[in-house]
Design a protein around this motif. Structure first.
Motif, PDB file in Angstrom:
ATOM      1  N   SER A  95     -42.945 -41.145   7.597  1.00 24.12           N
ATOM      2  CA  SER A  95     -41.803 -41.722   6.883  1.00 24.12           C
ATOM      3  C   SER A  95     -40.850 -40.642   6.396  1.00 24.12           C
ATOM      4  CB  SER A  95     -42.276 -42.577   5.701  1.00 24.12           C
ATOM      5  OG  SER A  95     -42.947 -43.724   6.172  1.00 24.12           O
ATOM      6  N   LEU A  96     -41.393 -39.545   5.893  1.00 20.93           N
ATOM      7  CA  LEU A  96     -40.542 -38.428   5.475  1.00 20.93           C
ATOM      8  C   LEU A  96     -39.813 -37.826   6.674  1.00 20.93           C
ATOM      9  CD1 LEU A  96     -42.910 -36.707   2.908  1.00 20.93           C
ATOM     10  CD2 LEU A  96     -40.745 -37.853   2.403  1.00 20.93           C
ATOM     11  N   LEU A  97     -40.517 -37.700   7.792  1.00 18.88           N
ATOM     12  CA  LEU A  97     -39.907 -37.182   9.008  1.00 18.88           C
ATOM     13  C   LEU A  97     -38.758 -38.089   9.454  1.00 18.88           C
ATOM     14  CD1 LEU A  97     -41.566 -35.681  12.071  1.00 18.88           C
ATOM     15  CD2 LEU A  97     -40.195 -37.724  12.395  1.00 18.88           C
ATOM     16  N   ALA A  98     -38.975 -39.388   9.473  1.00 24.95           N
ATOM     17  CA  ALA A  98     -37.937 -40.326   9.916  1.00 24.95           C
ATOM     18  C   ALA A  98     -36.721 -40.269   9.000  1.00 24.95           C
ATOM     19  CB  ALA A  98     -38.502 -41.750   9.965  1.00 24.95           C
ATOM     20  N   TRP A  99     -36.939 -40.218   7.701  1.00 31.12           N
ATOM     21  CA  TRP A  99     -35.822 -40.144   6.759  1.00 31.12           C
ATOM     22  C   TRP A  99     -35.055 -38.837   6.958  1.00 31.12           C
ATOM     23  CZ3 TRP A  99     -33.717 -37.159   3.008  1.00 31.12           C
ATOM     24  CH2 TRP A  99     -32.749 -37.745   2.199  1.00 31.12           C
ATOM     25  N   GLY A 100     -35.791 -37.733   7.084  1.00 32.20           N
ATOM     26  CA  GLY A 100     -35.146 -36.443   7.298  1.00 32.20           C
ATOM     27  C   GLY A 100     -34.375 -36.387   8.605  1.00 32.20           C
ATOM     28  N   ASP A 101     -34.944 -36.982   9.677  1.00 34.41           N
ATOM     29  CA  ASP A 101     -34.233 -37.028  10.951  1.00 34.41           C
ATOM     30  C   ASP A 101     -32.923 -37.802  10.822  1.00 34.41           C
ATOM     31  OD1 ASP A 101     -36.222 -35.574  12.208  1.00 34.41           O
ATOM     32  OD2 ASP A 101     -37.041 -37.283  13.329  1.00 34.41           O
ATOM     33  N   THR A 102     -32.939 -38.874  10.042  1.00 34.55           N
ATOM     34  CA  THR A 102     -31.754 -39.706   9.877  1.00 34.55           C
ATOM     35  C   THR A 102     -30.704 -39.045   8.989  1.00 34.55           C
ATOM     36  OG1 THR A 102     -33.058 -41.712  10.169  1.00 34.55           O
ATOM     37  CG2 THR A 102     -30.940 -41.963   9.049  1.00 34.55           C
ATOM     38  N   HIS A 103     -31.131 -38.412   7.904  1.00 33.89           N
ATOM     39  CA  HIS A 103     -30.176 -37.955   6.888  1.00 33.89           C
ATOM     40  C   HIS A 103     -29.967 -36.450   6.806  1.00 33.89           C
ATOM     41  CE1 HIS A 103     -29.844 -42.015   5.361  1.00 33.89           C
ATOM     42  NE2 HIS A 103     -31.163 -42.102   5.413  1.00 33.89           N
ATOM     43  N   LEU A 104     -30.850 -35.659   7.390  1.00 34.81           N
ATOM     44  CA  LEU A 104     -30.754 -34.209   7.208  1.00 34.81           C
ATOM     45  C   LEU A 104     -30.744 -33.392   8.493  1.00 34.81           C
ATOM     46  CD1 LEU A 104     -33.315 -33.913   4.253  1.00 34.81           C
ATOM     47  CD2 LEU A 104     -30.825 -34.067   4.101  1.00 34.81           C
ATOM     48  N   ASP A 142     -28.694 -32.542  11.131  1.00 35.10           N
ATOM     49  CA  ASP A 142     -27.341 -32.531  11.693  1.00 35.10           C
ATOM     50  C   ASP A 142     -27.312 -32.158  13.169  1.00 35.10           C
ATOM     51  OD1 ASP A 142     -26.379 -33.234   9.190  1.00 35.10           O
ATOM     52  OD2 ASP A 142     -25.962 -31.153   8.609  1.00 35.10           O
ATOM     53  N   GLU A 143     -28.236 -31.318  13.594  1.00 38.37           N
ATOM     54  CA  GLU A 143     -28.277 -30.886  14.993  1.00 38.37           C
ATOM     55  C   GLU A 143     -29.206 -31.758  15.835  1.00 38.37           C
ATOM     56  OE1 GLU A 143     -29.225 -26.736  15.077  1.00 38.37           O
ATOM     57  OE2 GLU A 143     -27.657 -26.251  13.631  1.00 38.37           O
ATOM     58  N   GLY A 144     -29.734 -32.801  15.249  1.00 42.07           N
ATOM     59  CA  GLY A 144     -30.674 -33.680  15.941  1.00 42.07           C
ATOM     60  C   GLY A 144     -32.086 -33.440  15.441  1.00 42.07           C
ATOM     61  N   PRO A 145     -32.974 -34.389  15.692  1.00 38.12           N
ATOM     62  CA  PRO A 145     -34.357 -34.267  15.220  1.00 38.12           C
ATOM     63  C   PRO A 145     -35.056 -33.055  15.831  1.00 38.12           C
ATOM     64  CG  PRO A 145     -33.939 -36.467  16.118  1.00 38.12           C
ATOM     65  CD  PRO A 145     -32.738 -35.629  16.421  1.00 38.12           C
ATOM     66  N   PRO A 146     -35.824 -32.329  15.038  1.00 32.49           N
ATOM     67  CA  PRO A 146     -36.581 -31.196  15.570  1.00 32.49           C
ATOM     68  C   PRO A 146     -37.709 -31.599  16.524  1.00 32.49           C
ATOM     69  CG  PRO A 146     -36.350 -31.026  13.190  1.00 32.49           C
ATOM     70  CD  PRO A 146     -35.870 -32.387  13.578  1.00 32.49           C
ATOM     71  N   MET A 147     -38.199 -32.830  16.393  1.00 31.94           N
ATOM     72  CA  MET A 147     -39.280 -33.328  17.241  1.00 31.94           C
ATOM     73  C   MET A 147     -38.981 -34.781  17.606  1.00 31.94           C
ATOM     74  SD  MET A 147     -42.741 -32.050  15.303  1.00 31.94           S
ATOM     75  CE  MET A 147     -42.255 -32.304  13.599  1.00 31.94           C
ATOM     76  N   HIS A 148     -39.488 -35.222  18.738  1.00 33.57           N
ATOM     77  CA  HIS A 148     -39.414 -36.627  19.114  1.00 33.57           C
ATOM     78  C   HIS A 148     -40.828 -37.187  19.094  1.00 33.57           C
ATOM     79  CE1 HIS A 148     -35.222 -36.874  20.259  1.00 33.57           C
ATOM     80  NE2 HIS A 148     -35.349 -35.704  20.848  1.00 33.57           N
TER      81      HIS A 148
END
Length: 166
Positions: free
Chosen positions: A95-104, A106-112
């Motif tokens: 959940s923290l990862l998903a929130w961070g991917d959405t809001h923090l 900027d260059e895209g998610p570090p992991m998929h």
């Protein structure tokens, strides 16, 4: 910071935050979920001071979230693995990862994330264990539970849930 004070609160969020609500602890959990198990791997990946890493691992072991077993005798070196209660924190980290991917990110998610059962890329969501519907702030009602009480950290919430002002 004395995180132990949170364990006395009649609130599961406070108790859990007191145990794992530290950035280094969450990153140690992330690395354990990703398969790192040795102190030297964790230290190298995180770049954290050894005393900080030792403290976080000791707290997780003492809480029963991580087990520590020797894999080398001379010198003694340990492998750290999540226990069943530790594995149950996976949803929190996701959940923290998903929130961070959405809001923090900027260059895209570090992991998929890929759900191995269906092979699809996925974004974690919190769902109802009864109907499978997504849980959101506007479709969940909180009611008093048997362990709730007015105490430091829950005075106003206890009043709201019971309708009794103290």
């Amino acid at each position: 910071m004395n995180r132990d004070r949170f364990t006395a609160m009649a609130c599961s969020v406070a108790r859990t935050a007191g145990l794992v609500g530290d950035p280094w602890t969450l990153l140690v959990l992330r690395d354990l979920f990703l398969g790192l198990t040795r102190f030297d791997e964790l230290h190298r990946d995180l770049g954290v001071a050894t005393n900080v890493l030792t403290d976080r691992l000791e707290r997780l072991v003492a809480a029963g979230l991580v087990s520590r077993t020797p894999y080398q005798r001379n010198p003694v070196r340990y492998r750290y693995q999540l226990t069943e209660p530790g594995e149950q924190l996976y949803g929190i980290v996701l959940s923290l990862l998903a929130w961070g991917d959405t809001h923090l990110a900027d260059e895209g998610p570090p992991m998929h994330l890929v759900h191995t059962t269906c092979g699809s890329s996925t974004t974690p969501v919190v769902t109802c264990d009864h109907c499978g519907g997504e849980l959101a702030v506007d479709n969940v009602e909180v009611q008093p539970g048997p362990g709730g009480r007015a105490a430091p950290g829950t005075v106003v919430i206890a009043e709201m849930l019971t309708g009794n002002a103290s």
